[in-house]
Every structure is written in C-alpha cells, then in structure tokens.
Design an enzyme around this catalytic site. Structure first.
Site, PDB file in Angstrom:
ATOM      1  N   ASP A  21      41.347  43.387  46.816  1.00 55.32           N
ATOM      2  CA  ASP A  21      40.122  43.201  46.024  1.00 55.32           C
ATOM      3  C   ASP A  21      38.868  43.096  46.878  1.00 55.32           C
ATOM      4  OD1 ASP A  21      41.746  43.150  43.764  1.00 55.32           O
ATOM      5  OD2 ASP A  21      41.984  40.975  43.849  1.00 55.32           O
ATOM      6  N   LYS A  24      37.461  48.131  47.798  1.00 52.04           N
ATOM      7  CA  LYS A  24      37.876  49.467  48.285  1.00 52.04           C
ATOM      8  C   LYS A  24      37.419  50.558  47.320  1.00 52.04           C
ATOM      9  CE  LYS A  24      42.100  47.961  48.168  1.00 52.04           C
ATOM     10  NZ  LYS A  24      41.890  46.506  47.970  1.00 52.04           N
ATOM     11  N   GLY A  48      43.869  47.165  41.261  1.00 52.19           N
ATOM     12  CA  GLY A  48      42.807  47.287  40.263  1.00 52.19           C
ATOM     13  C   GLY A  48      41.527  47.538  41.032  1.00 52.19           C
ATOM     14  N   HIS A  49      41.026  48.753  40.957  1.00 49.21           N
ATOM     15  CA  HIS A  49      39.850  49.131  41.741  1.00 49.21           C
ATOM     16  C   HIS A  49      38.695  49.406  40.789  1.00 49.21           C
ATOM     17  CE1 HIS A  49      42.741  50.653  45.145  1.00 49.21           C
ATOM     18  NE2 HIS A  49      42.868  49.372  44.871  1.00 49.21           N
ATOM     19  N   THR A 136      51.764  40.341  40.340  1.00 50.27           N
ATOM     20  CA  THR A 136      50.963  40.832  39.211  1.00 50.27           C
ATOM     21  C   THR A 136      51.848  41.118  37.997  1.00 50.27           C
ATOM     22  OG1 THR A 136      51.244  43.101  39.971  1.00 50.27           O
ATOM     23  CG2 THR A 136      49.287  41.940  40.774  1.00 50.27           C
ATOM     24  N   GLN A 224      45.852  47.342  47.820  1.00 46.40           N
ATOM     25  CA  GLN A 224      46.134  45.989  48.294  1.00 46.40           C
ATOM     26  C   GLN A 224      45.354  45.738  49.597  1.00 46.40           C
ATOM     27  OE1 GLN A 224      49.160  47.933  47.033  1.00 46.40           O
ATOM     28  NE2 GLN A 224      48.242  47.053  45.233  1.00 46.40           N
ATOM     29  N   THR A 239      52.969  41.873  49.039  1.00 39.15           N
ATOM     30  CA  THR A 239      53.458  42.872  48.081  1.00 39.15           C
ATOM     31  C   THR A 239      54.663  43.562  48.705  1.00 39.15           C
ATOM     32  OG1 THR A 239      52.801  44.646  46.579  1.00 39.15           O
ATOM     33  CG2 THR A 239      51.860  44.726  48.816  1.00 39.15           C
ATOM     34  N   ARG A 303      43.259  37.078  36.466  1.00 39.20           N
ATOM     35  CA  ARG A 303      43.440  35.736  37.047  1.00 39.20           C
ATOM     36  C   ARG A 303      42.221  35.369  37.895  1.00 39.20           C
ATOM     37  NH1 ARG A 303      49.039  36.217  40.244  1.00 39.20           N
ATOM     38  NH2 ARG A 303      48.203  38.280  40.673  1.00 39.20           N
ATOM     39  N   PRO A 304      41.823  34.065  37.897  1.00 37.49           N
ATOM     40  CA  PRO A 304      40.744  33.660  38.807  1.00 37.49           C
ATOM     41  C   PRO A 304      41.209  33.821  40.243  1.00 37.49           C
ATOM     42  CG  PRO A 304      41.627  31.763  37.606  1.00 37.49           C
ATOM     43  CD  PRO A 304      42.314  32.975  37.063  1.00 37.49           C
ATOM     44  N   ARG A 305      40.360  34.373  41.097  1.00 37.42           N
ATOM     45  CA  ARG A 305      40.739  34.520  42.503  1.00 37.42           C
ATOM     46  C   ARG A 305      40.378  33.257  43.264  1.00 37.42           C
ATOM     47  NH1 ARG A 305      37.696  40.283  42.564  1.00 37.42           N
ATOM     48  NH2 ARG A 305      39.308  41.532  41.569  1.00 37.42           N
ATOM     49  N   LYS A 331      29.860  42.681  49.229  1.00 38.64           N
ATOM     50  CA  LYS A 331      29.451  41.489  48.482  1.00 38.64           C
ATOM     51  C   LYS A 331      28.613  40.503  49.302  1.00 38.64           C
ATOM     52  CE  LYS A 331      32.286  40.713  44.925  1.00 38.64           C
ATOM     53  NZ  LYS A 331      33.420  40.522  44.020  1.00 38.64           N
TER      54      LYS A 331
HETATM   55  P1  GDP Z   1      39.352  46.666  45.201  1.00 35.77           P
HETATM   56  O1  GDP Z   1      40.657  46.318  44.576  1.00 35.77           O
HETATM   57  O2  GDP Z   1      39.357  46.489  46.682  1.00 35.77           O
HETATM   58  O3  GDP Z   1      38.855  48.037  44.811  1.00 35.77           O
HETATM   59  O4  GDP Z   1      38.307  45.617  44.637  1.00 35.77           O
HETATM   60  P2  GDP Z   1      38.176  45.130  43.093  1.00 35.77           P
HETATM   61  O5  GDP Z   1      37.556  46.222  42.300  1.00 35.77           O
HETATM   62  O6  GDP Z   1      39.447  44.558  42.619  1.00 35.77           O
HETATM   63  O7  GDP Z   1      37.203  43.885  43.274  1.00 35.77           O
HETATM   64  C1  GDP Z   1      35.950  44.010  43.854  1.00 35.77           C
HETATM   65  C2  GDP Z   1      34.894  43.560  42.842  1.00 35.77           C
HETATM   66  O8  GDP Z   1      33.665  43.372  43.522  1.00 35.77           O
HETATM   67  C3  GDP Z   1      34.608  44.611  41.768  1.00 35.77           C
HETATM   68  O9  GDP Z   1      34.274  43.935  40.580  1.00 35.77           O
HETATM   69  C4  GDP Z   1      33.397  45.354  42.299  1.00 35.77           C
HETATM   70  O10 GDP Z   1      32.603  45.914  41.289  1.00 35.77           O
HETATM   71  C5  GDP Z   1      32.658  44.233  42.995  1.00 35.77           C
HETATM   72  N1  GDP Z   1      31.873  44.648  44.163  1.00 35.77           N
HETATM   73  C6  GDP Z   1      32.177  45.572  45.113  1.00 35.77           C
HETATM   74  N2  GDP Z   1      31.217  45.593  46.063  1.00 35.77           N
HETATM   75  C7  GDP Z   1      30.301  44.662  45.700  1.00 35.77           C
HETATM   76  C8  GDP Z   1      29.090  44.188  46.299  1.00 35.77           C
HETATM   77  O11 GDP Z   1      28.683  44.624  47.381  1.00 35.77           O
HETATM   78  N3  GDP Z   1      28.424  43.178  45.634  1.00 35.77           N
HETATM   79  C9  GDP Z   1      28.877  42.647  44.465  1.00 35.77           C
HETATM   80  N4  GDP Z   1      28.183  41.672  43.897  1.00 35.77           N
HETATM   81  N5  GDP Z   1      30.005  43.087  43.869  1.00 35.77           N
HETATM   82  C10 GDP Z   1      30.713  44.064  44.484  1.00 35.77           C
HETATM   83  P1  IMO Z   2      44.022  45.878  45.041  1.00 28.96           P
HETATM   84  O1  IMO Z   2      44.431  47.283  45.396  1.00 28.96           O
HETATM   85  C1  IMO Z   2      44.866  41.606  45.135  1.00 28.96           C
HETATM   86  C2  IMO Z   2      49.067  40.422  45.266  1.00 28.96           C
HETATM   87  C3  IMO Z   2      49.514  39.640  44.046  1.00 28.96           C
HETATM   88  C4  IMO Z   2      50.566  38.746  44.689  1.00 28.96           C
HETATM   89  C5  IMO Z   2      51.216  39.683  45.705  1.00 28.96           C
HETATM   90  C6  IMO Z   2      52.505  40.335  45.217  1.00 28.96           C
HETATM   91  O2  IMO Z   2      43.282  45.778  43.749  1.00 28.96           O
HETATM   92  O3  IMO Z   2      43.327  45.235  46.171  1.00 28.96           O
HETATM   93  P2  IMO Z   2      52.936  42.351  43.528  1.00 28.96           P
HETATM   94  O4  IMO Z   2      52.596  42.488  42.069  1.00 28.96           O
HETATM   95  O5  IMO Z   2      52.335  43.414  44.378  1.00 28.96           O
HETATM   96  O6  IMO Z   2      54.404  42.190  43.762  1.00 28.96           O
HETATM   97  O7  IMO Z   2      52.267  40.931  43.953  1.00 28.96           O
HETATM   98  O8  IMO Z   2      50.257  40.680  46.002  1.00 28.96           O
HETATM   99  N1  IMO Z   2      48.427  41.732  44.979  1.00 28.96           N
HETATM  100  C7  IMO Z   2      47.115  41.937  44.995  1.00 28.96           C
HETATM  101  N2  IMO Z   2      46.087  41.067  45.164  1.00 28.96           N
HETATM  102  N3  IMO Z   2      44.604  42.925  44.979  1.00 28.96           N
HETATM  103  C8  IMO Z   2      45.625  43.810  44.823  1.00 28.96           C
HETATM  104  O9  IMO Z   2      45.416  45.143  44.765  1.00 28.96           O
HETATM  105  C9  IMO Z   2      46.941  43.317  44.792  1.00 28.96           C
HETATM  106  N4  IMO Z   2      48.151  43.895  44.646  1.00 28.96           N
HETATM  107  C10 IMO Z   2      49.053  42.913  44.777  1.00 28.96           C
HETATM  108  O10 IMO Z   2      48.469  38.901  43.476  1.00 28.96           O
HETATM  109  O11 IMO Z   2      49.934  37.710  45.407  1.00 28.96           O
HETATM  110 MG    MG Z   3      41.455  45.045  43.135  1.00 32.75          MG
END
Ligand code: GDP
Ligand code: IMO
Ligand code: MG
Length: 408
Positions: A21, A24, A48-49, A136, A224, A239, A303-305, A331
């Site tokens: 998260d 990416k 979840g991207h 997850t 991940q 994972t 879920r809350p991170r 961020k």
């Molecule tokens: P990923 O799994 O690595 O693609 O990241 P996620 O999408 O799960 O979580 C990143 C969150 O941060 C998303 O809600 C993005 O829209 C947000 N985000 C990404 N870059 C920035 C940033 O530079 N500033 C802020 N405020 N939010 C960002």
């Molecule tokens: P992105 O690509 C954040 C974490 C889960 C758990 C552990 C194992 O969005 O960054 P799993 O379901 O893979 O067996 O869970 O890995 N986890 C992630 N945490 N971002 C992810 O993907 C994740 N994919 C798995 O929360 O701690």
């Molecule tokens: Mg994510």
C-alpha cells in the site's frame, strides 16, 4: 522528466519497499505512459492499487494500474494466482469507464486459477492458527499451497475442460480440511470466464521476449511489499509469494539481467495492515492522525492500517533486496502538520533509536516542483537520500495523477 524516464531503460520494475500500500498503483499509472507494455507478475487479488484520474478513483486488484492507457498490451504473468470472477468484474468495471481491455489482455497459461473455496480455506487456516496472520482472506495462501503441492489448476486448463482436474483437487481438500465445496458453481464460474477470456490465455514468456526483441519497453508493477516477501519478509507474517524485483522477473519469465531499473515505492512514513511486528508503529493520537490524513484504510479489505514512522534499516533492506535505483517517496503531504518527524535509524537493546527531523508545518498538497517544497520538506527528502544512497526521483503530494514531483 525526460532524463528520469530515459534512466529507466527497457525494463523497469515498480516495487513496494514496505508492507504494501505504498502507492505503487499511482506510480505505475504515471510511468506507464512512457512504456509500451505493462505487466503484473505475482500475487493475486490481495492487492488493491488505487489511482485517481480526473477526480475519479479506480481500484485494481488483478489488472495492472497502467491499463487505463489506451492501446498498451497488458500482461498477467505466471507467478500470479487469479480469481477469475474478480478479473471479470474488473474487466466489466473498466468497460463501464469506456476501456475495453480484453483485446490487449494476455494471461499466462502458467498462472494459477484461484477458486472461491480457497477463500474458505484461507479463513479456516486463520481460525486454526494460534496467532493469526491477518490475511486478506482472498485465498492467496491456499492457492500457493496448491501450486507448491503440484495440485494447482492453471490457466492453460481454461482452454480445455478443467472439470475433472478441479473435481479431483477439490475432493482432496474436502477430505483434508472438512470443507464443503460447491464444485458445480465453480465449474459454472469457469465456463463464464472461458467465454470472456477466449484468446487471452497465452504463452506470455514468448510474448514478452518477442517485445524485448522488438525493443519495446516493459513496465512491471509489483504487488504487496518487500517486507511481506515469503523469503525475506517478516515471516510468518508475510504473503505467500515473492514480492521483490527478483520475484517479479521470475513471475514473468524475464531474466534478471534484463531489468535496467527498479523504482522503490515508500511512503514518507509507514503503514502495515494485518498482524506482525512493526517496530516504529505509533498508536493513539498520532497514529490516528496519520491514518485520517493519509486515508489509511485498506483498498481491498477496508481494514484500518496501522501507522508509524520510517525505519531506515527497512528501507536499506529493500534497496539491497531489489536493487532499487530510484525512490518514489509517496504521501509527503500527509506529514504537512507534523511538528517533528521521528525516523528509526537503528536499535538499542531491541528498542528503536530515532532521529527527529524538523517538520515543515505548511501545505505541500499538489506541488509538482521540488523547489516549491518548504525547506524542511526538501531536507527530509535529502535525509532519505543520504541514509539510503538512492536518489528520490518522484515525490507524491496527493492522490491525483498530476500530484507528483518528478525530479530529472
Ligand atoms: P498500492 O497498493 O501500493 O498501489 O497503494 P494503495 O492504493 O493500496 O494505497 C495508497 C493510497 O494512497 C491510495 O489511496 C492512493 O490514492 C493514495 N496515495 C498515493 N500517493 C499519494 C500521495 O502522494 N499523497 C496522498 N495524500 N495520497 C496518495
Ligand atoms: P498491495 O499490492 C498490504 C498482507 C495482509 C497480511 C499478509 C498476508 O495493495 O500493496 P495474504 O492475503 O496475502 O495471505 O495476507 O499480507 N497483504 C497486504 N498488505 N497491501 C497488499 O497488497 C497486501 N497483500 C497482502 O494484510 O498481513
Ligand atoms: Mg494496496
């Protein structure tokens, strides 16, 4: 921008340096514009991207975040475990947004199919554990278990009739874990996928090598994060796949020496969702503030991170494991209100040793030029560069596609 882009070379990987998260998706979306082919290599719908384009949010679980860029081939590699109903849903959502991905989508015939009952097994295994991992519950562990056990069913089976293979594998799991599996429904879902994905299932290794020979540029979107890697992460709270750049190359069948650059993605602070150690975690008011400012709720599970600070040792580990050539620090804007920013720099008797960096107490939201950043924000970026020996090429200042500083 041009200098940064040309330094990426023909094959580049975008890899999370923390516990996932990191942002990416946003980096992939932006950098994709300058690549010819976008690929995902490992993991499944545990990812979840999120990207935000013209104020509209898109969340990708299986397709790479670059797929909004029209006309570019999109590849799902052999290292992936694919829940077909989720993929069909994503395809449908994209169609509603005016993007028909199927004609340019290739799925490796070696990728594994993730069945619905793997999710039930994931939940069951969590229940059985004395200390849960906090997965997850997307069936990822069971999918890789079946793969390693050599009972998995691969995408190649979609080109024929996978019913018999599926029934045999499901019966064995029913016996071992006392599950009740609705095989007929699974087969019905497979048939639906067969219809939609006709022609998408290919030998993607040959395809990718064809692109390489033609001089096409390939961007790999990691899933991940490094600290969740099955080998090098915080085992067992990881994972089930290889989340590093090496794992991504393996997942696609691209040789290591093809990778010319690796963009490490790290938040300006740190988060983790799920269980496991997090030495720089902060709870209470400060943790809550970071969570609210950063919108730190899982894109997959809601879920809350858990929130905390950077630890330089973790960043350096990610640099070593992935060969990170550029950072994208995301961020930065979330820290705008902080008086002091603690950064972990080591351990003393198991306790984190912190250095305190002076905050900037001013808005950086939406900034696109490094020189515009408050002096202390510039210093924070330079501090990360000094401590890790890797330059920061991209700095995120908001969710939107355009809210990014690109340093040449
Ligand atoms: P990923 O799994 O690595 O693609 O990241 P996620 O999408 O799960 O979580 C990143 C969150 O941060 C998303 O809600 C993005 O829209 C947000 N985000 C990404 N870059 C920035 C940033 O530079 N500033 C802020 N405020 N939010 C960002
Ligand atoms: P992105 O690509 C954040 C974490 C889960 C758990 C552990 C194992 O969005 O960054 P799993 O379901 O893979 O067996 O869970 O890995 N986890 C992630 N945490 N971002 C992810 O993907 C994740 N994919 C798995 O929360 O701690
Ligand atoms: Mg994510």
């Amino acid at each position: 921008m041009q200098e940064f882009l040309s330094s990426l070379g023909q094959v580049s990987a975008i890899i999370g340096a923390q516990w996932g998260d990191e942002g990416k998706g946003k980096a992939t979306d932006i950098v994709s514009e300058h690549f010819d082919v976008i690929a995902r290599a490992c993991g499944g719908a545990n990812a979840g991207h999120t990207i935000v384009v013209d104020g509209k949010k898109h969340i990708f679980h299986l397709l790479p975040s670059g797929c909004l860029h029209e006309g570019k081939p999109v590849v799902l590699g052999a290292g992936m475990v694919i829940h077909l109903p989720t993929l069909l849903e994503e395809i449908e959502t994209l169609k509603e947004a005016g993007v028909d991905i199927v004609p340019r989508l290739s799925i490796s015939d070696e990728a594994h199919i993730l069945f619905d009952y793997y999710k039930d097994l994931d939940a069951k295994l969590e229940e059985l554990r004395e200390q849960g991992i906090g997965t997850t519950k997307r069936g990822i562990g069971p999918a890789y278990m079946e793969k390693a056990k050599r009972s998995g069913i691969r995408m190649e089976n979609l080109n024929s009739d996978p019913s018999d293979a599926l029934s045999a594998a499901a019966k064995e799991l029913e016996k071992t874990y006392g599950l009740t599996i609705d095989i007929a429904s699974e087969i019905a879902r497979l048939k639906e996928a067969q219809e939609v994905l006709k022609g998408c299932v290919n030998d993607t290794v040959m395809q990718l090598h064809g692109y390489l020979k033609e001089g096409k540029k390939i961007l790999i979107e990691g899933a991940q994060g490094t600290l969740l890697d099955i080998d090098h992460g915080s085992y067992p709270f990881v994972t089930s796949s290889s989340t590093t750049s090496a794992g991504a190359l393996q997942g696609l069948g691209i040789p290591p020496n093809a990778l010319k650059s690796c963009i490490g993605i790290a938040k300006a602070y740190c988060t983790r969702v799920g269980e496991g150690g997090f030495a720089t975690e902060v709870e209470g008011e400060v943790g809550d503030r970071l969570r609210e400012r950063g919108g730190e709720y899982g894109a997959t599970t809601g879920r809350p991170r858990r929130c905390g600070w950077l630890h330089i040792d973790d960043l350096n580990k990610a640099v070593m494991l992935n060969g990170i050539t550029h950072w994208n620090i995301t961020k930065l804007d979330v820290l705008d209100e902080e008086e002091k920013i603690p950064v972990g720099v080591g351990y003393d008797n198991g306790n984190v040793v912190y250095e305190q960096i002076q905050g900037w107490k001013a808005s950086t939201v939406g900034m696109t030029k490094f020189e515009e950043l408050p002096e202390n924000a510039q210093s924070y970026i330079k501090y990360i560069e000094d401590k890790t020996g890797v330059s920061v090429a991209l700095i995120g200042t908001g969710q939107g596609r355009e809210e990014m500083i690109v340093r040449s």
